[in-house]
Scaffold this motif. Sequence first.
Motif, PDB file in Angstrom:
ATOM      1  N   LYS A  35       0.691  -1.436   0.128  1.00  0.00           N
ATOM      2  CA  LYS A  35       0.114  -0.100   0.085  1.00  0.00           C
ATOM      3  C   LYS A  35       1.035   1.220  -0.018  1.00  0.00           C
ATOM      4  CE  LYS A  35      -3.960  -0.276   0.394  1.00  0.00           C
ATOM      5  NZ  LYS A  35      -4.859  -0.352  -0.681  1.00  0.00           N
ATOM      6  N   ALA A  36       1.871   1.262   0.690  1.00  0.00           N
ATOM      7  CA  ALA A  36       2.820   2.504   0.722  1.00  0.00           C
ATOM      8  C   ALA A  36       4.443   1.859   0.664  1.00  0.00           C
ATOM      9  CB  ALA A  36       2.697   3.310   1.799  1.00  0.00           C
ATOM     10  N   SER A  72       4.561  -0.797   3.913  1.00  0.00           N
ATOM     11  CA  SER A  72       3.487  -1.164   4.641  1.00  0.00           C
ATOM     12  C   SER A  72       2.353  -1.667   3.576  1.00  0.00           C
ATOM     13  CB  SER A  72       2.997  -0.050   5.374  1.00  0.00           C
ATOM     14  OG  SER A  72       1.822  -0.235   6.107  1.00  0.00           O
ATOM     15  N   GLN A 108       3.230  -3.445  -6.774  1.00  0.00           N
ATOM     16  CA  GLN A 108       1.965  -3.662  -5.885  1.00  0.00           C
ATOM     17  C   GLN A 108       2.140  -5.082  -5.146  1.00  0.00           C
ATOM     18  OE1 GLN A 108      -0.381  -3.642  -9.688  1.00  0.00           O
ATOM     19  NE2 GLN A 108      -1.119  -1.865  -9.222  1.00  0.00           N
ATOM     20  N   ASP A 125      -1.682   5.270   9.278  1.00  0.00           N
ATOM     21  CA  ASP A 125      -2.272   4.991   7.919  1.00  0.00           C
ATOM     22  C   ASP A 125      -0.918   4.361   7.310  1.00  0.00           C
ATOM     23  OD1 ASP A 125      -0.384   6.791   6.939  1.00  0.00           O
ATOM     24  OD2 ASP A 125      -2.227   8.419   7.108  1.00  0.00           O
ATOM     25  N   HIS A 126      -1.216   3.587   6.246  1.00  0.00           N
ATOM     26  CA  HIS A 126       0.109   2.992   5.710  1.00  0.00           C
ATOM     27  C   HIS A 126       1.316   3.751   5.320  1.00  0.00           C
ATOM     28  CE1 HIS A 126      -1.804  -1.104   5.183  1.00  0.00           C
ATOM     29  NE2 HIS A 126      -2.921  -0.629   5.040  1.00  0.00           N
ATOM     30  N   ALA A 127       0.730   5.090   4.514  1.00  0.00           N
ATOM     31  CA  ALA A 127       1.893   5.935   4.264  1.00  0.00           C
ATOM     32  C   ALA A 127       3.007   6.210   5.564  1.00  0.00           C
ATOM     33  CB  ALA A 127       1.407   7.335   3.808  1.00  0.00           C
ATOM     34  N   THR A 305       4.626  13.017  -0.567  1.00  0.00           N
ATOM     35  CA  THR A 305       4.094  11.653  -1.229  1.00  0.00           C
ATOM     36  C   THR A 305       4.043  11.673  -2.483  1.00  0.00           C
ATOM     37  OG1 THR A 305       1.868  12.131  -0.955  1.00  0.00           O
ATOM     38  CG2 THR A 305       2.964  11.013   1.132  1.00  0.00           C
ATOM     39  N   THR A 307       2.963   8.974  -6.256  1.00  0.00           N
ATOM     40  CA  THR A 307       2.402   7.532  -6.608  1.00  0.00           C
ATOM     41  C   THR A 307       3.600   6.758  -7.074  1.00  0.00           C
ATOM     42  OG1 THR A 307       1.951   7.957  -8.717  1.00  0.00           O
ATOM     43  CG2 THR A 307       0.125   8.769  -7.364  1.00  0.00           C
ATOM     44  N   VAL A 328       7.521   9.245   0.551  1.00  0.00           N
ATOM     45  CA  VAL A 328       6.770   8.070   0.552  1.00  0.00           C
ATOM     46  C   VAL A 328       6.173   7.852  -0.713  1.00  0.00           C
ATOM     47  CG1 VAL A 328       4.608   6.706   1.513  1.00  0.00           C
ATOM     48  CG2 VAL A 328       6.280   7.888   3.043  1.00  0.00           C
ATOM     49  N   THR A 330       2.950   6.039  -2.792  1.00  0.00           N
ATOM     50  CA  THR A 330       1.688   5.160  -2.321  1.00  0.00           C
ATOM     51  C   THR A 330       1.359   4.199  -3.556  1.00  0.00           C
ATOM     52  OG1 THR A 330       0.402   7.236  -3.466  1.00  0.00           O
ATOM     53  CG2 THR A 330       0.749   7.119  -1.102  1.00  0.00           C
TER      54      THR A 330
END
Length: 332
Positions: A35-36, A72, A108, A125-127, A305, A307, A328, A330
């Motif tokens: 997820k991150a 994460s 992924q 959260d995942h980040a 952050t 992508t 990070v 995402t």
Amino acid sequence: MKAIRLHDFGGPEVLRHDEVPVPAPAPGEVLVRVKAVGLNPPDWYVREGMPGVPAEFKPPFDLPLIPGTDISGIVEAVADGVQNFTAGDEVMGLLRFPDAMQSGAYAQYVTAPAADLAPKPAGVDHAHAAGLPMSGLTAWQYLIEVGHDHPSPFQEARHRPMPLTADTTVLVNGAGGGVGHLALQLAKWKGARVIAVASGAHEEFLRDLGADEYIDYTRQRPEDIVRDVDLVLDAVGGPASRRFLPTLRRGGALYPVYFGDFDDAENAKLGVTVTGTQVRANGAQLAELGKLLDTGAIRVAIDSTFTLEDAPAAHKRAAQGHIQGKIVLTVP
């Protein structure tokens, strides 16, 4: 699945967004839906081909490779021999480091040794969870507990963290970065007085994290004004790290995260210890850090952050420097 792959060494532009097979976990491993992803200096060192690193210290790299070590995500499947995780668990981890300098995290899906993973705190959260593993474990293994018997590749002496108490003064150089901002908080958690060294833009941020004193290195050289501290954690490190020796009391210690050039005779004359260690994946220690994150005793700051597809832009941001916390990715 989608993944970022490195086909050649070079600048951020060599990072390519590819379609690749989903990996299969080996015994003792889990498959994680990412997820991150947290970014770390080894990511761009490897991307560049580790220039300047002597051949005997440079691990072999088979291209193309998927970079990244910090994740994460959610457990998708478990292989034989895994008992502490099941499908659906939310986890975070520093994967295989330093045995593998890059572990396929920019993707992924990634496989992960179960021993390298820790539960992701439910309230985080995942980040933010992805920003914790390497930087948090580096700070922990330097300041709290090494947790392994592997010798450092840069020195013979074993690293033994100095006990931190309310009577300890710690100077953290590079306090605004990934390792630095977590080291500051861990030292405060143990009750120490902390002097933070960073550029002027970070003062409010670091005082909010608990810094008792702040030095803007663009205006003052800490080695000119600080004396009699117990411990210096130099999160910048390198050849210039020895400039902090005059700040220490006799019996004090300097821990350069990136080891520099030191003279054992000079250190002995000053009565100080200079040691370091190499961070290693450790799920149990990461779980302890996760508990501190969950209770708010420490927090992970996110600089920016991007992508997964924008990994080249994330690396360009890293190259600009003056990072506040972590960068990070995402993952959709």
